[in-house]
Scaffold this active site. Structure first.
Site, PDB file in Angstrom:
ATOM      1  N   HIS A  11       0.821  -1.158  -0.123  1.00 29.16           N
ATOM      2  CA  HIS A  11       0.059  -0.039   0.033  1.00 29.16           C
ATOM      3  C   HIS A  11       1.051   1.167  -0.169  1.00 29.16           C
ATOM      4  CE1 HIS A  11       0.897   0.884   4.062  1.00 29.16           C
ATOM      5  NE2 HIS A  11       0.787  -0.490   4.465  1.00 29.16           N
ATOM      6  N   GLU A  84      -2.107  -7.475   7.248  1.00 26.65           N
ATOM      7  CA  GLU A  84      -0.887  -7.256   7.943  1.00 26.65           C
ATOM      8  C   GLU A  84      -0.763  -7.991   9.076  1.00 26.65           C
ATOM      9  OE1 GLU A  84       2.283  -7.123   7.716  1.00 26.65           O
ATOM     10  OE2 GLU A  84       2.901  -4.838   7.879  1.00 26.65           O
TER      11      GLU A  84
END
Length: 211
Positions: A11, A84
């Protein structure tokens, strides 16, 4: 021979990244101005690629990173297995680097092979790999999606790349992961093997450095 081409990106930048604060899966932060610029630079460089589908994690920073592609009408799917790692008590705190004794001890334990060690209140690399395998099974169950884009997270990418190419999780730190970097992979359905064609590529961000 049936193959799948996978564009795997981290990201774009968030204010937490900028400040060196740990995010993990428990901090659902937005892209900052630089992160949005990185996302647009990647879109401008790769909008010509005929992606069949986009896969993102359950955290909005991955959605925001590929939002321009989604606005083109490309289908996307959210898989929380791509999230994550959970850093537990470290999330929302600084610094998330080797100057922090707890963080340094954790990274050294993982590098020495103790990848079952969890973060305090969070996950271990082995637990992350287990949920990633479920997500990748979903992705590979669609061979008709021959070119796909996956938006993920830094530590999660390191863990993912290790087991995809058959390396121990203890070697994960060999894989660099700057914001909006690109890894390009090929998956061969016949041999059931992954190969990495591009690693931590940021050529699409050169215009931002010049600006």
């Amino acid at each position: 021979m049936t193959q799948k081409t996978i564009y795997l990106i981290r990201h774009g930048e968030t204010d937490f990244n900028r400040r060196g604060v740990v995010q993990g899966s428990g901090v659902d932060s937005d892209l900052n101005e630089m992160g949005r610029a990185q996302a647009m630079a990647f879109f401008q460089a790769y909008q010509h690629v005929p992606f069949r589908k986009i896969y993102i994690s359950g955290l909005k920073r991955t959605y925001q990173t590929v939002e321009s592609f989604i606005e083109l009408g490309l289908p996307y799917e959210k898989l929380t297995g791509l999230n994550e790692i959970s850093w537990g008590v470290m999330e929302g705190k600084a610094p998330g680097n080797l100057e922090n004794e707890y963080y340094r001890d954790l990274i050294e334990a993982w590098a020495s092979g103790n990848t079952a060690r969890t973060t305090d209140g969070g996950e271990s690399p082995e637990q992350v790999a287990a949920r990633q395998k479920e997500a990748i099974d979903v992705i590979l169950s669609h061979p008709e999606e021959d070119i796909i884009l996956i938006a993920m997270h830094g530590r999660a990418i390191r863990i993912l790349l290790c087991w995809l190419i058959g390396q121990p999780l203890s070697t994960m730190d060999q894989f660099e992961h700057s914001n909006l970097c690109l890894y390009k992979l090929q998956y061969d359905y016949d041999s059931k093997t992954f190969t990495i064609e591009l690693a931590n590529d940021t050529a699409h961000l050169l215009s931002l450095a010049i600006a």
